[in-house]
Design an enzyme around this catalytic site. Sequence first.
Site, PDB file in Angstrom:
ATOM      1  CD  GLU A  32      -4.503   5.048   0.972  1.00 48.45           C
ATOM      2  OE1 GLU A  32      -4.071   6.390   1.552  1.00 48.45           O
ATOM      3  OE2 GLU A  32      -5.209   4.992   0.762  1.00 48.45           O
ATOM      4  CE  LYS A  63      -7.535   1.484 -25.224  1.00 47.32           C
ATOM      5  NZ  LYS A  63      -8.739   1.909 -25.050  1.00 47.32           N
ATOM      6  CE1 TYR A  92      -3.873   1.272  -0.302  1.00 52.20           C
ATOM      7  CE2 TYR A  92      -4.321  -1.283   0.546  1.00 52.20           C
ATOM      8  CZ  TYR A  92      -5.087   0.207  -0.347  1.00 52.20           C
ATOM      9  OH  TYR A  92      -6.346   0.016  -0.092  1.00 52.20           O
ATOM     10  CB  THR A 121      -4.672   3.334 -22.406  1.00 58.78           C
ATOM     11  OG1 THR A 121      -5.071   3.108 -23.878  1.00 58.78           O
ATOM     12  CG2 THR A 121      -6.053   3.321 -21.618  1.00 58.78           C
ATOM     13  CG  ASP A 176      -7.554   9.909 -25.033  1.00 55.69           C
ATOM     14  OD1 ASP A 176      -7.498   9.028 -24.812  1.00 55.69           O
ATOM     15  OD2 ASP A 176      -9.436   9.384 -23.898  1.00 55.69           O
ATOM     16  NE  ARG A 206      -7.495  -4.088 -18.824  1.00 55.78           N
ATOM     17  CZ  ARG A 206      -7.754  -4.473 -20.479  1.00 55.78           C
ATOM     18  NH1 ARG A 206      -6.802  -5.810 -20.983  1.00 55.78           N
ATOM     19  NH2 ARG A 206      -8.714  -3.847 -21.380  1.00 55.78           N
TER      20      ARG A 206
HETATM   21  C1  PLP Z   1      -9.360   2.427 -24.275  1.00 51.25           C
HETATM   22  C2  PLP Z   1      -9.779   4.376 -24.447  1.00 51.25           C
HETATM   23  C3  PLP Z   1     -10.315   5.303 -23.149  1.00 51.25           C
HETATM   24  C4  PLP Z   1     -10.457   3.724 -21.085  1.00 51.25           C
HETATM   25  O1  PLP Z   1      -9.470   2.981 -21.533  1.00 51.25           O
HETATM   26  P1  PLP Z   1     -10.385   1.931 -20.094  1.00 51.25           P
HETATM   27  O2  PLP Z   1      -9.035   1.881 -19.760  1.00 51.25           O
HETATM   28  O3  PLP Z   1     -10.684   0.916 -21.428  1.00 51.25           O
HETATM   29  O4  PLP Z   1     -11.208   2.476 -19.059  1.00 51.25           O
HETATM   30  C5  PLP Z   1     -10.273   6.109 -22.925  1.00 51.25           C
HETATM   31  N1  PLP Z   1      -9.797   7.076 -23.874  1.00 51.25           N
HETATM   32  C6  PLP Z   1     -10.321   6.350 -25.243  1.00 51.25           C
HETATM   33  C7  PLP Z   1      -9.481   7.279 -26.664  1.00 51.25           C
HETATM   34  C8  PLP Z   1      -9.673   4.353 -25.693  1.00 51.25           C
HETATM   35  O5  PLP Z   1      -9.608   4.304 -26.456  1.00 51.25           O
END
Ligand code: PLP
Length: 440
Positions: A53, A226, A51, A223, A197, A232
């Site tokens: 925080e 991907k 932990y 993220t 994003d 994740r």
């Molecule tokens: C996948 C994605 C997210 C969210 O990601 P999670 O890990 O699934 O919550 C946010 N914005 C975009 C553009 C994404 O492709």
Amino acid sequence: MKNLKQTDPKVYELIKEEEKRQKAVLEMIPSENYASKAVLEALGSVLNNKYSEGYPKKRYYQGNALIDTVEILTQERARKLFGVPHVNVQPYSGSPANTAIYFALLEPLKGKVLGLSLAFGGHLTHGSPVSISGKYFKAIPYHLDKNGLIDYDQVEKLALRGKPNIIVCGATAYPRIIDFKRFGKIADKVGAYLLADVSHIAGLIAGGAHLSPVPYVHVVMTTTHKTLRGPRGALIMVTEKGLKKDPELGDKIDKAVFPGLQGGPHDNQTAAIAVALLEASKPSFKIYAKQVVKNARVLAEELTKFKFNLVGGKTDNHLLLIDLSNKKVNGALAAFALEVAGIVVNKNAVPNDPMPPFYPSGVRLGTPAITTRGMKEKEMVKIAFWINNVIEEIRGEELPKDKEQRSEFWKEFKKRFAKNKKLLKIAGEIKILCTKFSLP
Ligand SMILES: *Cc1c(COP(=O)(O)O)cnc(C)c1O
């Protein structure tokens, strides 16, 4: 996994079965990828037990000297890879990361977000009415034009009229280059924060296969699982431009992540992100990123030869959005049939889709995962051929207009096509191809 096998044979079996599935099919959902063994080992490590925080050197729990080192290392690697002065590596995933950014920069119920509509390829967290981003803040959606491209003039008009506090550029289903520079100009004109994003394309950016938004935006969120091929998780980065606009921006975002939204960070996840960032800084990752784009382009060209209609006309990145209307095939039926044939994609709405979200008109597919397995142009030609054969096999399967008839038809369609000989034959061929391309 001998310990798991002994303690919980049921979960062990399920994982093994899933591993078999992942090996035997073409994983073409564009948001998915295969993390390396090194990433998975860090993720499955004893760092899960801690932990911590707070932030490095300012923790609320004892025993964090090593965790501090891990988090600082992760931050350093992210800053260097993306060329940013500030990063937060603690968000649990992309959606909480975007929520934290809104929490940092928007007044509850009053703050305004201008983002790409979900129905046109934006993410839920870009202001969709079913998401906290659309319920707790005022969303102003922008759309794509009739060619499936971002209409920058419309974005500018909406920004001038609606005066958003944040403009979001980035998408989950947009196959073309995003003009971050133009977005930067629009945001500056209306005094909004600009958030890029780049969840889908972060790996391409890190590998030099896509333009970086960093010079033009204030905040970058991505993220890590991907195209970046990590565990994740998510990163929130503040750029030089962001700090110039608001010297407190980094602090505001850190406070919004913790204690604003989250409790303890997932330190095992942080370590695994560090590993992925190291991997993404290697020359081999540049080759990977370029191959992802090359593969997507070849796949697009081949599918176009079979008269598939690509939203946006072509692809500049890792994904393709196919509008199946001209084939008279529904996206839900297509996605199901493709899975039976060993090609895993997702059904997806197309711009101005007349169909409901459960039965959208298109499918979305991408090359990040199959490129990780080592597939190249030659395999893309084969895959396009298989995709065409699958779609031809279900051509003429018409989804009834009536709602009740439709769900009956859907059930019956799945029953019929789960055992379709032609589809299963393709699945067999794909399984053989897949044996030549191992998972990490
Ligand atoms: C996948 C994605 C997210 C969210 O990601 P999670 O890990 O699934 O919550 C946010 N914005 C975009 C553009 C994404 O492709």
